[in-house]
Structures are given as C-alpha cells and as structure tokens.
Design a protein around this motif. Structure first.
Motif, PDB file in Angstrom:
ATOM      1  N   PHE A   1       0.755  -1.151  -0.018  1.00 21.89           N
ATOM      2  CA  PHE A   1       0.041   0.078   0.033  1.00 21.89           C
ATOM      3  C   PHE A   1       0.824   1.315  -0.037  1.00 21.89           C
ATOM      4  N   THR A   2       2.066   1.057   0.510  1.00 22.22           N
ATOM      5  CA  THR A   2       3.082   2.267   0.414  1.00 22.22           C
ATOM      6  C   THR A   2       3.732   2.244  -0.836  1.00 22.22           C
ATOM      7  N   THR A   3       4.238   1.298  -1.515  1.00 25.07           N
ATOM      8  CA  THR A   3       4.555   1.132  -2.868  1.00 25.07           C
ATOM      9  C   THR A   3       3.746   1.232  -4.130  1.00 25.07           C
ATOM     10  N   HIS A   4       2.342   1.137  -3.930  1.00 26.55           N
ATOM     11  CA  HIS A   4       1.375   1.162  -4.918  1.00 26.55           C
ATOM     12  C   HIS A   4       1.327  -0.154  -5.626  1.00 26.55           C
ATOM     13  N   ALA A   5       1.601  -1.013  -4.992  1.00 25.55           N
ATOM     14  CA  ALA A   5       1.795  -2.473  -5.731  1.00 25.55           C
ATOM     15  C   ALA A   5       0.354  -3.171  -5.649  1.00 25.55           C
ATOM     16  N   VAL A   6      -0.617  -2.540  -5.933  1.00 24.56           N
ATOM     17  CA  VAL A   6      -2.097  -2.816  -5.903  1.00 24.56           C
ATOM     18  C   VAL A   6      -2.784  -2.832  -7.259  1.00 24.56           C
ATOM     19  N   SER A   7      -3.466  -4.063  -7.886  1.00 27.55           N
ATOM     20  CA  SER A   7      -3.913  -3.971  -9.052  1.00 27.55           C
ATOM     21  C   SER A   7      -5.020  -2.895  -9.431  1.00 27.55           C
ATOM     22  N   LYS A   8      -5.506  -2.632 -10.531  1.00 26.12           N
ATOM     23  CA  LYS A   8      -6.308  -1.471 -10.784  1.00 26.12           C
ATOM     24  C   LYS A   8      -7.675  -1.940 -10.439  1.00 26.12           C
ATOM     25  N   ASP A   9      -7.952  -3.384 -10.435  1.00 20.99           N
ATOM     26  CA  ASP A   9      -9.383  -3.842 -10.032  1.00 20.99           C
ATOM     27  C   ASP A   9      -9.369  -3.897  -8.479  1.00 20.99           C
ATOM     28  N   GLY A  10      -8.287  -3.707  -7.956  1.00 19.13           N
ATOM     29  CA  GLY A  10      -8.328  -3.635  -6.333  1.00 19.13           C
ATOM     30  C   GLY A  10      -8.261  -5.100  -5.813  1.00 19.13           C
ATOM     31  N   SER A  11      -8.150  -6.148  -6.755  1.00 20.91           N
ATOM     32  CA  SER A  11      -8.285  -7.555  -6.164  1.00 20.91           C
ATOM     33  C   SER A  11      -6.937  -8.231  -5.722  1.00 20.91           C
ATOM     34  N   THR A  12      -5.831  -7.719  -6.094  1.00 21.01           N
ATOM     35  CA  THR A  12      -4.496  -8.143  -5.935  1.00 21.01           C
ATOM     36  C   THR A  12      -3.589  -7.328  -5.352  1.00 21.01           C
ATOM     37  N   ALA A  13      -2.733  -7.667  -4.499  1.00 20.55           N
ATOM     38  CA  ALA A  13      -1.478  -6.956  -4.229  1.00 20.55           C
ATOM     39  C   ALA A  13      -0.238  -7.876  -3.778  1.00 20.55           C
ATOM     40  N   TYR A  14       0.869  -7.162  -3.850  1.00 16.98           N
ATOM     41  CA  TYR A  14       2.194  -7.916  -3.627  1.00 16.98           C
ATOM     42  C   TYR A  14       2.836  -7.217  -2.515  1.00 16.98           C
ATOM     43  N   ALA A  15       3.702  -7.808  -1.997  1.00 15.89           N
ATOM     44  CA  ALA A  15       4.694  -7.410  -0.885  1.00 15.89           C
ATOM     45  C   ALA A  15       5.855  -7.966  -1.261  1.00 15.89           C
ATOM     46  N   THR A  16       7.167  -7.096  -1.602  1.00 16.57           N
ATOM     47  CA  THR A  16       8.387  -7.699  -2.124  1.00 16.57           C
ATOM     48  C   THR A  16       9.179  -7.729  -0.777  1.00 16.57           C
ATOM     49  N   ILE A  17       9.853  -8.867  -0.257  1.00 14.44           N
ATOM     50  CA  ILE A  17      10.652  -9.257   0.668  1.00 14.44           C
ATOM     51  C   ILE A  17      12.063  -9.309   0.165  1.00 14.44           C
ATOM     52  N   ASN A  18      13.176  -8.586   0.562  1.00 14.39           N
ATOM     53  CA  ASN A  18      14.126  -8.454  -0.059  1.00 14.39           C
ATOM     54  C   ASN A  18      15.488  -9.213   0.946  1.00 14.39           C
ATOM     55  N   TYR A  19      16.343 -10.108   0.660  1.00  9.24           N
ATOM     56  CA  TYR A  19      17.036 -10.691   1.651  1.00  9.24           C
ATOM     57  C   TYR A  19      18.517 -10.566   1.362  1.00  9.24           C
ATOM     58  N   THR A  20      19.213 -10.566   2.548  1.00  9.23           N
ATOM     59  CA  THR A  20      20.747 -10.208   2.326  1.00  9.23           C
ATOM     60  C   THR A  20      21.384 -11.333   1.995  1.00  9.23           C
ATOM     61  N   GLU A  21      20.872 -12.490   1.849  1.00  7.58           N
ATOM     62  CA  GLU A  21      21.705 -13.820   1.229  1.00  7.58           C
ATOM     63  C   GLU A  21      20.825 -14.104   0.112  1.00  7.58           C
ATOM     64  N   ALA A  22      21.747 -15.165  -0.679  1.00  7.29           N
ATOM     65  CA  ALA A  22      21.182 -15.737  -1.917  1.00  7.29           C
ATOM     66  C   ALA A  22      20.397 -16.904  -1.277  1.00  7.29           C
ATOM     67  N   ASN A  23      19.572 -17.450  -2.372  1.00  7.54           N
ATOM     68  CA  ASN A  23      18.501 -18.477  -1.892  1.00  7.54           C
ATOM     69  C   ASN A  23      19.227 -19.821  -1.291  1.00  7.54           C
ATOM     70  N   SER A  24      20.271 -20.040  -1.901  1.00  4.97           N
ATOM     71  CA  SER A  24      21.264 -21.228  -1.433  1.00  4.97           C
ATOM     72  C   SER A  24      21.553 -20.802   0.067  1.00  4.97           C
ATOM     73  N   GLU A  25      21.719 -19.783   0.567  1.00  5.14           N
ATOM     74  CA  GLU A  25      22.301 -19.563   1.970  1.00  5.14           C
ATOM     75  C   GLU A  25      21.271 -19.033   2.887  1.00  5.14           C
ATOM     76  N   LEU A  26      19.991 -18.991   2.344  1.00  5.67           N
ATOM     77  CA  LEU A  26      18.922 -18.651   3.440  1.00  5.67           C
ATOM     78  C   LEU A  26      18.774 -20.164   4.371  1.00  5.67           C
ATOM     79  N   THR A  27      18.457 -19.793   5.726  1.00  5.82           N
ATOM     80  CA  THR A  27      18.608 -20.827   6.793  1.00  5.82           C
ATOM     81  C   THR A  27      17.180 -21.267   6.829  1.00  5.82           C
ATOM     82  N   ASP A  28      17.031 -22.495   7.467  1.00  9.42           N
ATOM     83  CA  ASP A  28      15.746 -23.077   7.457  1.00  9.42           C
ATOM     84  C   ASP A  28      14.795 -22.323   8.201  1.00  9.42           C
ATOM     85  N   ALA A  29      15.175 -21.536   9.269  1.00  6.73           N
ATOM     86  CA  ALA A  29      14.285 -20.714   9.996  1.00  6.73           C
ATOM     87  C   ALA A  29      14.025 -19.467   9.227  1.00  6.73           C
ATOM     88  N   THR A  30      14.594 -19.175   8.140  1.00  9.08           N
ATOM     89  CA  THR A  30      14.241 -17.673   7.618  1.00  9.08           C
ATOM     90  C   THR A  30      12.970 -18.423   6.376  1.00  9.08           C
TER      91      THR A  30
END
Length: 748
Positions: free
Chosen positions: A115-144
């Motif tokens: 809602f801050t980045t205006h990542a909402v579709s025009k019809d208002g049915s869908t939105a998406y949130a982007t989560i950026n990580y500090t490590e590559a996917n192969s380095e992400l822990t099971d907890a993460t």
C-alpha cells in the motif's frame, strides 16, 4: 602405454594395502580441507560481451549504494476473496501485519508494504509485497524460509489467498533420493551382469570414493579458485556415471583374463594394461568435452565444466590404481559363482582353468553382432532412419529461460506467477530494466525524458516508470512492462526493437541506452549459447577426432564415431522439443506447461552426451581393434568385440538411463528436461549408434575401416591401446621381469 599400465596394475594388485591407505589418506585430507575451508562464494552468472551484462556492470558502478542484487527475493501475492477488495480494512490490516512480521526476521534486508509502494492491481483484487533478503536463496537458513511460509499461512487464515513467488524458495538442487535410486538400480544391474555381490560392489565403492574425493577437494579449494556451492552439481552426476563405467570395464576384463587361465596378479596387470588404456583415452575425451564448455563464455558453465573434469580425472586414477588393489583383496570373490566352481585351483596364484568360447552358448550380444554382419545395409538404414525421425522436431528448437510459468501448478511459485499475470498483465512477470548513461549528454534529465517518451510510444509496451537518477545525476534507470509474457517471441522482438533505437537516442541526446533485467538476460543468454554451439562442437569433436585417431590408428573409425554422436544428440534434442515445446506425452511425463527450451540445455547436453558416447565407443571398438590387430578378420573382430564388451556397454547404458531417468519425476522443469534429454541420448547412442550403426558400418568397410595413410602412421605415436606390443613383450620376457618380482622394488 599398455606396458606402463600393465606394470601399474600388477604393482597395485601386489601392494594393495599401500594403495588402499594412499587413497584413504587422500580422501581424509580432502574431507578435512573441505570442513575447514571458508564458505564458498555465492553463485554468480556473468555473460561477458552482452548488453545486459554491460548494463549490470554500469549499475554497479553508478549506483554503488543501491544495495547488493545478489540476495534472494520473495514476492508475497495477496488475492482478496471473491466480491471483496484487497484494500478493505480487514484485508489491509492482515497484509500490513504480515509484512511487519517479516520485516523483523533474520536475513531480511527490507519488506515493502504494497500500500506504500502502490503494488495494488487496478481492479483492487490483488496486491503484492516484496521481501528482499541479504543472502542468496542457497544461503537462506531453514528458520528464514520457515518464517516466510508461516507468515503466508497466517495471512491465509484470515481468508486471503496467499502465494509466494520470487526465488527465495526456489532450489535447483537434485534430490539425494534420486541419486540413491540411481545407485540402487546400478547395484541390481551390476549384480545381474557379474553374478557376484563383491564384483557388483567394487564399481560402486570406487565411484563413490571418486565422487567423495573430487567434490571434497573442490569444496576445499572453492573459496581460493572462486567456485560456488553449486559448481559440483555436474561433477556429482558425471562422477557417478564414469566412475561406474570405468570400473565396470576393467573388472570385466580382469574376469575374462582369469577365465583364460591367468593367475590373479597377471590378470589384473593385463586388465589395467588393455582395458585401462581404453579408460585413459575415454577419460581424456570426457575431460576435453567438459573443459570445452568454457567456449560458451559463461562463468557458471565454465566452472561446472572444470569441476566435473577434475572429478572425471579422479575417477580414471582410481580405476587404474585402487580398483586393482581392491581386486587383490578379493581375487576369487569377484568371479561369478559358476566361474568359481569351474576353477581348478584356489586363489593361490596358480592358473585357473582355461575356458573356450566355442563351448559356450552364444550370448545375445554375440548373436546380434552376427546378425548385423549378415545384414549390414538394412541394419544401417534402420538405425539412421530411426534417429533421423526422432531428430525432426529439433528443427523447431526455440531457446529461452523458462521461469515460474514452467513449474507445476502444485507449486506456490507457479500460482503466484499466474495470479500476478491475471491481475497486472502477462508482461508484469518479466519487466525490462532500461539504463540511460547520460554522462556524455549536455542535459541528462532531458535525455532520460526523451528515452521514456520513446519507450511509451513503442508497440508492445504497457507502462514505463519515471526515470530514477543516481546521486551524480548522470545515469537513470527506467522499468518497462511489456504487454506479453517473458518467454514469448513478442517480448524477445520487443527487446531487439528497443535496442535498435539506441543509435537514434545517442544521435539525438548524446546518451547511451542499455536494456537489461532478467528477461533481457535470458534472451542474451540464449543468443550467446546459440552462437557458441558450432564453435564448441568444432573444438570438442575436432580434438576428440585427433585423440581417437591416435587410439584406433584409423581415419574412418573416429569419423563415424563423431557422426554417430551428432545423430544421437540431434535425436535427443528432438525428444526434448517434442515433449517440452510441442507437448507430446506431456501429461504422461508431468509437464504442465510447454514453451521454449532452456538456453543452457543444448550446450550442456552436448558436453555430457559427447563424453558418455565416446566412453561407449572406446569400450566397444577398442576390443574390436584388439581382435583385428591380433589376426582376426574384420567381421570376426566385430563379433569378438561384442562378445567381450557388448554386455558391459549395455549394463553401463542401462545404469545411466536409470540414473538420469530418475530426474524426470522431479517437479523442477529444468531438471526434468535434463533427465529426459540425457536418458534418451544414452539410449540412442548406446543402442542405435554404438551397437547398431557402428558395427554395420564396420562390416561394410571391412579392412578399410582400419586404414591409415602411411605418412600418418609414421607421424602418429603408437600408444598400443590394444596391447599388441605388450603381448609380444610378455611372450618374450617373463612377466615377473615386467611387473617386478615380489622380492624386487617396483620401478613404476
């Protein structure tokens, strides 16, 4: 060479305790080094010389504070229940709570509220949130990753549909269960072939030891030589394949030598001297093919090829030294039960009973060889027509880099892709990054505005963001959303159209325009691979031709080996196109989406298949060459080659087909494609090329197959793969003087 390897085989057999301790020490040092080594660097894919790579390099230079692009990204897609808006108070609160919860997690660099980045579709049915990580996917822990999944589930519990896109949960690692299934199948096949548990176990033991030593050594040196954690993927696959093949061939020759009445040490020496020579040259052809992957100019492919080549080298060394040492511990147990019963003496070192082949019932491979000799023309036509028919779909080969759209609908990544495509348009999943280098422009802002206006007026473009400048104000970045899907031909044409406009932009504004982003990278990669295939084939096939000419002392035998490889690899391409691009048998194989073939597949398949194909060629034809050199007529030499090596080649092919076929059942499209391509290629090459077309050609050529111009005979060194010189030497000199007596120190 045969004489040297003969000595090595006898010494390894006699000094078996020392050789076993030597390899155990090498493995221990490698494992210790791997355990103590610093973490391997992250995976990186660079494609030098491409526009997308130039754009990435420019961004790193001009936007140094923009944050690392090496970290994984997750995109949480929220879809409101039917009849509701995603902006409704309850839905909005649930999404904001989810994003806030993830923002406080470990390894999270940022969590962007839709809602801050205006990542909402025009019809208002869908939105998406982007989560950026500090490590590559192969380095992400099971907890993460567990925190990400739990947060998505908490949002689902409020009534929202939530899917997870991006690469945070993606993994191209091959399941250990697949490798175990392959090993189990290999054990069963080896047990059937050898009729002995010990004989079946030795190739597996040596192959696993080779993989362990090779991979551990690479891991220990990874941080020093710049290899990443996934560099060993190809090494694991090929290490198992060639490790079993090489041990299988030498062990089979040892058993044959024992059947012909030789004592265990002499049989081990002769097996390594003859079959070991074939293993050396087979290994060299595989190493040439793998090192040649560097021709593609992609760092990841180059590193994978070098790592696999090193593992193949280890497999060759183990087959030549450790295998005869292990045979020394079980000289009688490696024989089949029926053969042990026919042994007149024990394992005291005295000769065993000589068995004649004429008294035995002809094997299936022998009967097949005789059929080919009697009807070479029909057999040849059948093989060529069968492979040609299978290769027809390859004419329609289209390269790309399938992403989440190619995954199964049972995966959350695929459902996230579909939800975003439905809400924001098909091009949303593959935006283009346009970089404007206005350092040479008099008015950078005006130049960037001109670029934006031109892009908005380009057919196939849905939207263009406002230019975002760096601190120096001389470089701008714009995001362009196409109207078509990332892997479509229309999007590829759009990228080329935008790039064609760069010269006009330069003339009007003095600024350079570069197109990048994942979609452009995939297009550049496909173009790069396509342009590298012919040079790669020329290099690998050319060097292998010279090597095989040295081995077989013939021009026509290496030539038909190379042509046969081309037939089998084209047929395997045809199978891949028919299934993954045309959709034939897609439901049966679990392929839910058809489209372009992965751009990495052709050159990868060529390299691996070439190595395995030359293994089968060397194993089968060297025995024919040996029989021919020792006085047999061409037709009889073909039968002899099949009698001794046919079963070995069939066993090796069945094992590899089972190993590679196990990958077909995996959900990852790239691995599924790899499994089908390799399994079909092994089938085509082993059964239709090496065991059908090649013997038919040899039967038609007769003595001419082994022809070599006199001037070449003088120039080429005689490496004596077939052991002709060795046999003459053994006939004139006592074996104890060649292999060293038990009381003399070894001169090897």
């Amino acid at each position: 060479m045969a004489t040297f390897l003969y000595r090595l085989g006898r010494v390894s057999f006699r000094k078996r305790h020392w050789f076993l301790l030597l390899w155990a020490a090498i493995l221990a040092v490698a494992i210790f080094g791997a355990a103590k080594a610093p973490a391997a660097p992250k995976d990186s894919m660079s494609i030098p010389g491409t526009e997308s790579q130039k754009a990435f390099d420019l961004l790193d230079e001009r936007f140094p504070d923009s944050g690392s692009s090496d970290g994984a990204t997750a995109r949480l897609v929220f879809v409101a229940p039917d009849g509701q808006k995603i902006t409704a108070a309850d839905n909005k609160a649930a999404i904001e709570h989810t994003v806030s919860e993830l923002a406080d997690g470990s390894q999270v660099q940022s969590a962007l509220d839709p809602f801050t980045t205006h990542a909402v579709s025009k019809d208002g049915s869908t939105a998406y949130a982007t989560i950026n990580y500090t490590e590559a996917n192969s380095e992400l822990t099971d907890a993460t990753t567990s925190a990400l999944k739990d947060a998505a589930q908490d949002a689902r519990d409020t009534g929202l549909t939530v899917e997870i896109g991006g690469d945070a949960l993606s993994s191209m690692e091959m399941s250990a269960a697949t490798e175990l299934i392959g090993i189990a199948v290999a054990a069963v096949v080896l047990l059937i072939v050898f009729g002995s548990v010990v004989a079946a176990g030795l190739p597996l033991i040596t192959a696993l030891l080779g993989i362990g030593t090779g991979v551990a050594t690479i891991t220990a040196l990874a941080s020093t030589i710049g290899f990443s954690s996934t560099t060993t993927t190809l090494a694991l696959m090929l290490g198992l394949a060639v490790g079993i093949d090489y041990a299988l061939f030498i062990l089979s020759r040892y058993r044959t030598e024992r059947e012909e009445g030789r004592d265990p040490e002499e049989a081990a020496g002769r097996a390594v001297g003859t079959a070991g020579s074939a293993v050396v040259f087979a290994g060299l052809t595989v190493i040439i093919a793998l090192v040649g992957l560097s021709v593609a100019g992609m760092s990841m492919l180059t590193k994978m090829g070098l790592a696999a080549a090193f593992t193949v080298l280890i497999a060759v060394l183990i087959a030549l030294t450790l295998l005869p040492a292990l045979i020394g511990f079980f000289p009688k147990a490696v024989m089949s039960r029926s053969e042990r019963k026919r042994t007149k003496k024990g394992t005291s070192g005295e000769p065993t009973a000589r068995l004649t082949h004429t008294a035995e019932k002809p094997r299936l491979s022998t009967r097949w060889a005789r059929l080919v000799i009697r009807r070479p023309v029909p057999v040849l036509l059948f093989g060529v027509l069968a492979l040609g028919t299978c290769a027809v779909p390859a004419l329609d080969l289209e390269l790309g880099s399938p992403g989440d759209e190619a995954k199964s609908t049972s995966t959350t990544e695929r459902r996230a892709y579909d939800a975003l495509s439905d809400a924001f348009g098909p091009g949303f999943n593959g935006p283009l990054t346009v970089v404007v280098d206005a350092k040479g422009s008099d008015d950078p802002k005006a130049a960037a505005t001109t670029v934006a206006d031109d892009l908005k007026a380009t057919d196939g473009v849905v939207s263009v963001t406002q230019p975002m400048f760096n601190k120096a104000g001389n470089t701008a970045v714009l995001t362009v959303t196409p109207s078509t899907a990332p892997s479509s031909a229309e999007t590829k044409e759009l990228v080329h159209t935008i790039r064609d406009e760069a010269d006009g932009i330069k003339a009007d504004t003095g600024a350079d325009m570069l197109v990048s982003g994942n979609t452009a990278v995939n297009i550049d990669m496909a173009d790069k691979v396509t342009s590298a295939i012919l040079p790669y084939l020329a290099l690998v096939v050319g060097l292998a031709f010279l090597l095989l000419m040295l081995v077989f002392r013939s021009i026509l035998v290496p030539l038909k080996a190379a042509l046969g490889f081309l037939l089998s690899v084209c047929a395997s391409f045809g199978v891949i196109v028919a299934v993954f691009q045309w959709g034939w048998f897609a439901d049966l194989l679990g392929v839910e989406t058809v489209g372009p073939i992965s751009s990495m597949m052709p050159i990868f398949l060529i390299g691996v298949v070439f190595g395995l194909a030359m293994d089968y060629e060397v194993f089968l034809v060297t025995r024919m060459r040996e029989a021919y050199v020792h006085g047999e007529r061409p037709g009889q030499a073909i039968v002899t080659g099949f009698r001794h090596s046919g079963k070995v080649v069939v066993a090796a092919a069945v094992i590899m087909m089972a190993v590679f076929g196990g990958f077909i059942g995996m959900s990852e499209s790239m691995i599924k494609m790899m499994g089908l391509g390799l399994a079909s290629a092994v089938f085509f090459d082993a059964f239709l090329v090496r065991m059908t077309i090649i013997p038919a050609l040899l039967a038609l050529l007769g003595d001419k197959a082994w022809w070599l111009p006199r001037w070449l005979q003088k120039v080429l060194p005689n490496v004596d793969v077939e052991g002709e010189k060795l046999n003459r030497t053994l006939e004139s000199v006592p074996a104890s003087r060649i292999g060293e007596s038990e009381h003399e120190p070894s001169r090897v």
